[in-house]
Each structure stands twice: as C-alpha cells, then as structure tokens.
Scaffold this active site. Structure first.
Site, short mmCIF file in Angstrom:
data_model
loop_
_atom_site.label_atom_id
_atom_site.label_comp_id
_atom_site.label_asym_id
_atom_site.label_seq_id
_atom_site.Cartn_x
_atom_site.Cartn_y
_atom_site.Cartn_z
N GLU A 191 0.87 -1.17 0.00
CA GLU A 191 0.00 0.00 0.00
C GLU A 191 0.90 1.23 0.00
OE1 GLU A 191 -2.79 0.42 3.24
OE2 GLU A 191 -3.61 2.25 2.34
N ARG A 198 5.59 -12.95 9.36
CA ARG A 198 6.23 -11.67 9.03
C ARG A 198 7.57 -11.59 9.74
NH1 ARG A 198 2.58 -7.88 9.14
NH2 ARG A 198 3.91 -6.09 9.45
N LYS A 256 4.63 0.61 9.44
CA LYS A 256 4.65 1.89 8.74
C LYS A 256 4.07 3.01 9.58
CE LYS A 256 3.09 0.11 4.81
NZ LYS A 256 2.44 0.06 3.50
P1 ATP Z 1 2.96 -2.35 8.07
O1 ATP Z 1 2.45 -3.32 9.06
O2 ATP Z 1 4.40 -2.00 8.21
O3 ATP Z 1 2.11 -1.13 7.94
P2 ATP Z 1 1.66 -3.55 5.88
O4 ATP Z 1 1.51 -5.00 5.94
O5 ATP Z 1 0.46 -2.74 6.18
O6 ATP Z 1 2.93 -3.12 6.71
P3 ATP Z 1 1.72 -3.42 3.06
O7 ATP Z 1 2.11 -2.27 2.21
O8 ATP Z 1 0.28 -3.81 3.08
O9 ATP Z 1 2.20 -3.06 4.51
O10 ATP Z 1 2.63 -4.67 2.77
C1 ATP Z 1 2.91 -5.16 1.50
C2 ATP Z 1 3.33 -6.58 1.60
O11 ATP Z 1 4.46 -6.72 2.44
C3 ATP Z 1 2.22 -7.42 2.19
O12 ATP Z 1 2.10 -8.61 1.43
C4 ATP Z 1 2.69 -7.70 3.59
O13 ATP Z 1 2.22 -8.92 4.04
C5 ATP Z 1 4.21 -7.69 3.43
N1 ATP Z 1 4.85 -7.32 4.68
C6 ATP Z 1 4.63 -6.21 5.41
N2 ATP Z 1 5.36 -6.22 6.54
C7 ATP Z 1 6.06 -7.38 6.54
C8 ATP Z 1 7.00 -7.99 7.43
N3 ATP Z 1 7.36 -7.41 8.58
N4 ATP Z 1 7.52 -9.19 7.08
C9 ATP Z 1 7.17 -9.77 5.94
N5 ATP Z 1 6.31 -9.26 5.05
C10 ATP Z 1 5.75 -8.08 5.34
MG MG Z 2 -1.29 -3.79 4.85
#
Ligand code: ATP
Ligand code: MG
Length: 563
Positions: free
Chosen positions: A37, A263, A273
């Site tokens: 995102e 994760r 984020k």
């Molecule tokens: P955050 O929790 O940091 O806001 P998010 O999951 O909301 O991260 P996205 O932009 O939706 O952020 O993530 C894009 C992709 O990266 C998704 O498929 C998510 O599962 C993966 N991702 C995000 N954080 C991690 C992590 N700590 N380890 C592995 N994959 C991750």
């Molecule tokens: Mg997300």
C-alpha cells in the site's frame, strides 16, 4: 533481470507450489505479486516479502507483479509510489511491464459488488459503524443480524447505485457481504466490503466516493491479474475463508490461493509503517531515508548493499510461526558482503597527534598500500607519510595494561603499511593533564620489513599524515532503540529510542578519499565499514556514514556498544 542468488532452498510455500506444478493446478503457471500500500516507505520486512515473491517467480519461471494496493485514499501518495518503485528496483528485482494499481480496477470491483448483490450475497446496511461493531458478537457468542439484512435485491441495487452517486453522507451506509452472523470466524460475520468516504484519491481524484475494503479488493485484484499464489503475512490467516468465499462466488476458474507466512520481526527495530511515519513526522529521525531507519531507503543510504539484504532474507528463510530475528544477523550479512567488496583505506576518527622527532621536517614519502588483502585485482594506492601524523586516541595508553599491544611510553608499534615507531615522550595539556601529543622516533630500516635486529613488534595501528589527510564528518550510528522489542513495550515506543543512536565525529581520512563518489563504500581499517553519504557529502565536505562496525560489539558487551 533477477539476481541468481535468490533461488533458495525449499520451504513450505515452495513445496505447495511444486505440488501444484505436479498436479498442473494452474496449467503450470506460477504468478505471484508484491502488493504494497503506497502509504509509507518500504522496510526490511517488505524486503522479505519482495525476495520471497520475486524469488519464487524467478525460480519457477513464473512472473511477479508489482501492485500498488491503493484502495484507501487516506495517507496514500505518489511520493510513496515512486519510493516503492525505486526501492524494489534497487533490491534487484524487475516486474517488466507488470506494474499495476488496484485503483485501476475500481470499476471492475464495483461491478463485482453489483454481481454479489444480484446473487443475494450482499446488502446495503444503514447501521452505523458502532452499531455494526456492537452486533458482531464475540468469540463465544454469535453476532446479531442487521435489521437491513433482508432487503430486496432491487432495493440493494438502488441504494448501492446511490451510494456511488454520492447521495449519502460518509458512513451513512455500507455494503456488506451476506455470509453468516453465527460463523465461529468473526471475519465471516457479514463483513463490510464497501464504504462511503469522501477523500481525494491520488490517482482517481474525486471520481469515487465509495471505496472497496481490503478483503474485497485484494482477492479480486489477485483474480484480475490471474495470480496463482497470493502470499501474505500470518495475520491474514483468519481472512482466508473470506478470500475464498468472495473468489468462489465471483471467479469461475483458475482461482488464486492465499498462503500465509510469518512476518519478519527484527530486534531493536520497529517494522510498522504507522510507527515509522511517527518517527519521521515527529522528527525523531531526519526522514524516511535516515540511515538509522529500517527502511530500504535508510539502509541504502547507510551503505547496506542489495546483495547483503537478499542474503539476509535467504538466511532467515520462510516459516509459519512468528519469531524475533536478531538484528546482529542482518549486520553479519552486511559485514560478510562488504568484507569482499569494500576497498581498505585508513581514517582516524578520534585523532591524537604524533610527531616523529627523527623524521626530517618538510619531507614526505609514499607507501604503496593494497586496496584489499585477499584480492590483488582491486589494486593499490599510494598513502603519504610525513613528520606529523594522527593516530586513534584509543591506540595510545600512558599506563597500558599488561597485554596492550598498541602505543605507550617506551613501546613500539608498526604503523600499518609503514614504519615501526617508538614512543619517546608525551606532551600534556597543563590544565587537564590529558596527553595531547605523542613524540616518537621511527626506525628507517623497517620500511619494508621487520626490525633488522630481530626484536618483535606485535601491534599494528592505523594512521594518517596530518598535512595530507582530509577532514571528514563521520556519522557513527548505533541502534535506534535501546530495547530488544520496542514494538512490544506497554507505553509509548518513542520512550525507548536510543539517545546515542547518532554520534557525529570530525575525522581525518587519507587523501585517496578526496574524490570518493557518493554512495561508495570502504573499510576504514580496524574501525568498520563506511559509506559516502549520498545526500550531504560534497567534494569539499566529505560526510561518511558508518555502515557497520568490524565486529559485533553489542552481543559481547551486553547491550551497550563501545565505538
Ligand atoms: P505495516 O504493518 O508496516 O504497515 P503492511 O503490511 O500494512 O505493513 P503493506 O504495504 O500492506 O504493509 O505490505 C505489503 C506486503 O508486504 C504485504 O504482502 C505484507 O504482508 C508484506 N509485509 C509487510 N510487513 C512485513 C514484514 N514485517 N515481514 C514480511 N512481510 C511483510
Ligand atoms: Mg497492509
């Protein structure tokens, strides 16, 4: 181009894919995607997901799309899109012409919702968000059905059309999937799939006032792109039945399959984020690319290499249960990579003046010094030597302990690549008593070898010639947080920032570095790896970031690093 080093040993996701290939489940196709995102910069957790998705595509001769998951206008922006594109490229991956935006599917997604309504599988609910929440039930109690649940298909179509047309206030109505308010899985209790939200979208402007929810948009975006394996993190496990429910009702064949993995959590690091934005906005760091940030932009500016980050992602592997990875492992990967590629140079971070009493005033000579001890192909450079030098304050001790191998009164050391010197006297600051200058003599016979009389000189220290060295700002970074699990603390995580995470030093570096290009990386002998800062360094004003120390001093000293 996809780097060769991403083909990994097997893991449970690759096993699933190999089984699917055997049974020809998707006609032999493997199609993955990385779906960020654009509401923040990518971090090392995202790097894990990127390496996994692009790595699998490369390994099984499939494809991996880059998809901006931009269905919630709040907080999303073009700046973030650009940074994501830049960072994924920098990590070494390529999506050819397959950069997609979920917002490009808004019309299709809307039509999918209409289809669900027509099938009697979705309804417009007039309850408020609070009322919906109150009726959702708990893990032990079923939810309560909304009084609007049994509206006619015609009425639902009419209301949904008018939602889109902007006839209702934000939050006045939502579209819900009509599943099962008594489901043991709360996610399945008639989840909201569309909401009214008047917020300009950075790509579609004010074209839309209804936006699909993540659970609805994501599985259908996967379907539109004909993704075969939709890999996501563990917190979506409970959402998988909803993913399947939606896809089974709207997609005829070759449906994508969601697979969850753990994760990445990294010690001394925040990987959320929302919290990283807070660090940027409240000026705890200088920006998303502050070299202390766990963002790809930060690690890149600090001097980490994409190879090191990919090696780290390969080392941690992919598992099904959450754990906390030691940041020392990431640093070890960086060290391993830089050990091979970084040329050696000399720099003195905390200078102490050394005067060679028996070396002629005004004279200088040069020492040919290898750029890499194991790799002659990296060549050599000339390092100037003269009467006045700087050595590291740490490399002199007036009252040295027994096993001290560096310089002290009456003692000898070898200057790296140069002469053996002996300390003959010191000059002290009259007020503080601190040693401010060390006087030595040099042994001219030791230019190319050990002392002729066979006496042993064990210690070797680094140095620079005072009149030739360049001043440089060195930013020595330490962990951003003082506690191993800053995400798990009860109070505000910013209370646990490490006040010593940045130390700025005025160092002296050998003159060969005067034209070091931004982003270039070096080993400062005996000190660590350093990178010319890509933003603040200029020809007349060198700025170096410390990438990583030579050794892991944290684990030895139990939490407090000594420089
Ligand atoms: P955050 O929790 O940091 O806001 P998010 O999951 O909301 O991260 P996205 O932009 O939706 O952020 O993530 C894009 C992709 O990266 C998704 O498929 C998510 O599962 C993966 N991702 C995000 N954080 C991690 C992590 N700590 N380890 C592995 N994959 C991750
Ligand atoms: Mg997300």
């Amino acid at each position: 181009m996809t780097p060769a080093d991403v083909s990994l040993p097997t893991d449970f996701i690759r096993e699933i894919i190999e089984d699917d290939l055997k049974t020809n489940k998707h006609a032999g196709r493997v199609a993955t995607r990385f779906p960020p995102e654009p509401n923040g910069y990518l971090h090392i957790g995202h790097a894990k997901s990127i390496c996994l998705n692009f790595g699998i595509a490369a390994q099984y001769k499939g494809t991996c799309n880059l998809r901006m998951d931009d269905t919630d206008p709040a907080g999303e922006s073009l700046e973030y899109v650009d940074s994501i594109i830049d960072d994924v490229h920098w990590l070494g991956f390529d999506w050819a012409d397959r950069l997609f935006y979920a917002s490009d599917y808004f019309e299709q997604l809307y039509q999918f919702a209409v289809q669900l309504i027509k099938a009697g599988k979705a309804y417009v609910d007039d309850l408020s968000a609070d009322e919906i929440r109150e009726r959702r039930g708990t893990l032990t109690e079923p939810g309560k059905e909304s009084p609007y649940r049994n509206r006619s298909i015609e009425e639902n179509l009419d209301l949904f059309t008018r939602m889109r047309a902007g006839e209702f206030e934000d939050g006045a109505r939502v579209l819900r999937a009509r599943i099962d308010m008594a489901s043991p899985n709360i996610v399945m209790r008639d989840p909201v799939i569309y909401r009214i939200k008047r917020a300009p979208h950075f790509r579609t402007g004010d074209q839309w006032v209804v936006y699909p929810m993540y659970d609805f948009a994501h599985c259908l975006s996967d379907s539109i792109e004909r993704i075969t394996h939709s890999i996501c993190t563990l917190e979506f496990e409970n959402n998988r039945p909803l993913y399947d429910w939606i896809v089974e009702r709207l997609i005829a064949e070759d449906r994508p399959q969601q697979i969850e993995f753990a994760r990445l959590n990294l010690s001394y690091t925040i990987l959320s984020k929302r919290r990283l934005i807070q660090l940027v906005e409240q000026n705890y760091v200088t920006g998303w690319d502050d070299p202390r940030m766990p963002t790809v932009a930060g690690m890149r500016r600090r001097g980490y290499t994409p190879e090191a980050i990919r090696a780290f992602c390969a080392r941690i592997g992919v598992a099904k249960n959450d754990n906390l990875v030691d940041i020392a492992l990431l640093e070890a990967c960086v060290r391993d990579d830089l050990n091979e590629r970084a040329p050696r140079v000399m720099a003195v971070l905390r200078p102490l003046r050394v005067v060679i009493d028996n070396y002629p005033e005004g004279q200088a000579e040069e020492f040919e010094s290898a750029n890499h001890p194991q790799d002659p192909a990296k060549g050599a450079r000339k390092v100037p030597f003269s009467k006045v030098l700087y050595i590291e304050q740490d490399d002199f001790d007036e009252n040295p302990p027994k096993k001290y191998k560096r310089l002290g009164p009456g003692r000898e050391v070898r200057l790296r690549n140069a002469y053996v010197i002996r300390c003959v006297s010191v000059a002290k600051d009259e007020q503080t008593g601190k040693v401010v200058e060390v006087h030595c003599t040099y042994d001219p016979e030791t230019r190319n070898g050990p002392p002729a009389d066979g006496r042993k000189v064990e210690g070797v220290i680094h140095w620079v010639s005072a009149s030739h060295a360049m001043p440089a700002e060195v930013r020595s970074y330490d962990r951003l947080f003082q506690v191993a699990d800053p995400a798990g603390v009860e109070d505000d995580f910013t209370n646990y920032l490490n006040p010593g995470s940045l130390e700025t030093l005025t160092a002296f570096v050998e003159p060969s570095l005067s034209s070091a290009p931004p982003g270039s990386r070096y080993q400062f002998e005996r000190l660590g790896y350093f990178c010319v800062d890509s933003k603040d360094s200029s020809l007349g004003r060198l700025v170096f970031n410390r990438i990583v120390s030579l050794r892991d001093s944290w684990s030895k000293i139990g939490g407090k690093e000594k420089a």
